[in-house]
Design a protein around this motif. Sequence first.
Motif, PDB file in Angstrom:
ATOM      1  N   LEU A   1      41.262  39.055  30.188  1.00  0.00           N
ATOM      2  CA  LEU A   1      40.937  38.459  31.466  1.00  0.00           C
ATOM      3  C   LEU A   1      41.583  39.494  32.540  1.00  0.00           C
ATOM      4  O   LEU A   1      41.296  39.943  33.793  1.00  0.00           O
ATOM      5  CB  LEU A   1      41.314  37.101  31.736  1.00  0.00           C
ATOM      6  CG  LEU A   1      41.170  36.593  33.167  1.00  0.00           C
ATOM      7  CD1 LEU A   1      39.808  36.558  33.757  1.00  0.00           C
ATOM      8  CD2 LEU A   1      41.531  35.087  33.119  1.00  0.00           C
ATOM      9  N   THR A   2      42.835  39.734  32.340  1.00  0.00           N
ATOM     10  CA  THR A   2      43.722  40.585  33.464  1.00  0.00           C
ATOM     11  C   THR A   2      43.133  41.913  33.533  1.00  0.00           C
ATOM     12  O   THR A   2      42.988  42.420  34.906  1.00  0.00           O
ATOM     13  CB  THR A   2      45.246  40.846  32.854  1.00  0.00           C
ATOM     14  OG1 THR A   2      45.767  39.530  32.262  1.00  0.00           O
ATOM     15  CG2 THR A   2      45.936  41.846  33.812  1.00  0.00           C
ATOM     16  N   MET A   3      42.545  42.683  32.565  1.00  0.00           N
ATOM     17  CA  MET A   3      41.963  43.861  32.913  1.00  0.00           C
ATOM     18  C   MET A   3      40.655  43.656  33.820  1.00  0.00           C
ATOM     19  O   MET A   3      40.275  44.595  34.523  1.00  0.00           O
ATOM     20  CB  MET A   3      41.698  44.640  31.500  1.00  0.00           C
ATOM     21  CG  MET A   3      42.809  45.088  30.926  1.00  0.00           C
ATOM     22  SD  MET A   3      43.949  46.013  31.746  1.00  0.00           S
ATOM     23  CE  MET A   3      42.748  47.539  32.264  1.00  0.00           C
ATOM     24  N   THR A   4      39.762  42.576  33.214  1.00  0.00           N
ATOM     25  CA  THR A   4      38.584  42.362  33.859  1.00  0.00           C
ATOM     26  C   THR A   4      38.871  42.031  35.602  1.00  0.00           C
ATOM     27  O   THR A   4      38.084  42.658  36.281  1.00  0.00           O
ATOM     28  CB  THR A   4      37.952  41.182  33.312  1.00  0.00           C
ATOM     29  OG1 THR A   4      37.561  41.332  31.969  1.00  0.00           O
ATOM     30  CG2 THR A   4      36.445  40.828  34.048  1.00  0.00           C
ATOM     31  N   LEU A   5      39.878  41.159  35.804  1.00  0.00           N
ATOM     32  CA  LEU A   5      39.880  40.755  37.111  1.00  0.00           C
ATOM     33  C   LEU A   5      40.626  42.174  37.809  1.00  0.00           C
ATOM     34  O   LEU A   5      40.128  42.327  39.049  1.00  0.00           O
ATOM     35  CB  LEU A   5      41.313  39.648  37.242  1.00  0.00           C
ATOM     36  CG  LEU A   5      40.866  38.315  36.477  1.00  0.00           C
ATOM     37  CD1 LEU A   5      41.995  37.408  36.676  1.00  0.00           C
ATOM     38  CD2 LEU A   5      39.847  37.926  37.778  1.00  0.00           C
ATOM     39  N   LEU A   6      41.440  43.252  37.247  1.00  0.00           N
ATOM     40  CA  LEU A   6      41.665  44.274  38.111  1.00  0.00           C
ATOM     41  C   LEU A   6      40.556  45.045  38.301  1.00  0.00           C
ATOM     42  O   LEU A   6      40.453  45.662  39.404  1.00  0.00           O
ATOM     43  CB  LEU A   6      42.703  45.043  37.085  1.00  0.00           C
ATOM     44  CG  LEU A   6      43.161  46.416  37.429  1.00  0.00           C
ATOM     45  CD1 LEU A   6      43.899  46.153  39.098  1.00  0.00           C
ATOM     46  CD2 LEU A   6      44.363  47.094  36.486  1.00  0.00           C
TER      47      LEU A   6
END
Length: 366
Positions: A342-347
């Motif tokens: 999720l962190t990479m997707t949001l970034l």
Amino acid sequence: MSLLHQVALTYIKSIGCTYAKSLVAHIGSAEEVFKTPKGKFLRIPGIGEKIISQINFDDALRKAELELKFIENNNIDVLFYTDERYPRRLKNCHDSPVLLYSKGNANLNPHRCVSIVGTRNATDYGRQLCKQLVEELREYNVLIVSGLALGIDVAAHKECLKVGVPTVGVLGHGLDKLYPHQNRATAEKMLENGGLLSEYPSGTIPDRENFPQRNRIVAGMADATVVIEAGLKGGALITAEIANSYNRDVFAFPGRLGDEYSEGCNFLIRNNKAALLTCVADLAYSLGWEKNTEMKGTPEQLLLPIDLSAIERAVYEIIQQHKAPLAIDELSIKANMPMSQLTMTLLDMELQGFIRSLPGKTYRIN
């Protein structure tokens, strides 16, 4: 969920907020914690034999039963950290309380929230700034949080009552008393449009060490903390430091050189620990706020950008369906997605300009 066991969890002296949450996360619920053999706690990181030897379940349950009687007799609301009504901004803080006692009618998860803090020795200059700030914040549909102390705190609460802005006072003792007593009349009026909040059970006296602990709630509940007027030492600067540690925005009004109760504000600004504040427009610009956004009559259509992947589209839609910014941990649950992914997707989505990250690891549509 057993309210008795949730309250009892806070009475286990050897376990603080962090370990209490670890126990619940590993075992499943507060009630199951009390049913589990203590030896199994050794599997939980950070909990060793010394901590386990100090655990007294019977004593904790006995005290919790007495507290439940007080809660029932005094119309107290209890918010465990897994409760949807628990302040989501505060929940994102690593040292947030396991449980909160609340009285009043405040929505603790408002669209916007600002903490106002300052010296107990407020000057006319500080009180006038406080009045101006609250009046201007009224146009932004905010909840204002402070510590109900003498000086700037109570001035902020009183101005909120005058102009109809909901306000919450965070206490450094139980809800069975009020300190300082001079603010009792103000506190009673706040119950009609806001309320009182504490992590401490009844019978807790206002010890000095409770107030720095209280300040982390004041800082953690808000999108931004505003220091109106403060000396170089005191609770206001502690609250500002805590807010910075939470990656929340901090603002301070500058003061005249040489004024004792402006030295703290000037120190924060000079050391880049607070942004200089001259009016609410400065704060609103930094936070990306618009006036009365919740009061616009025509709802926005839920349109999805076509350049998103299937995973990004699902995340975008979840964020878009929420009027308030969505916390990353809540988003992870709703999207059923590991935090790392999720962190990479949001970034990626933020770099593409589809979403915007806000203080407290929350996100909204850009």
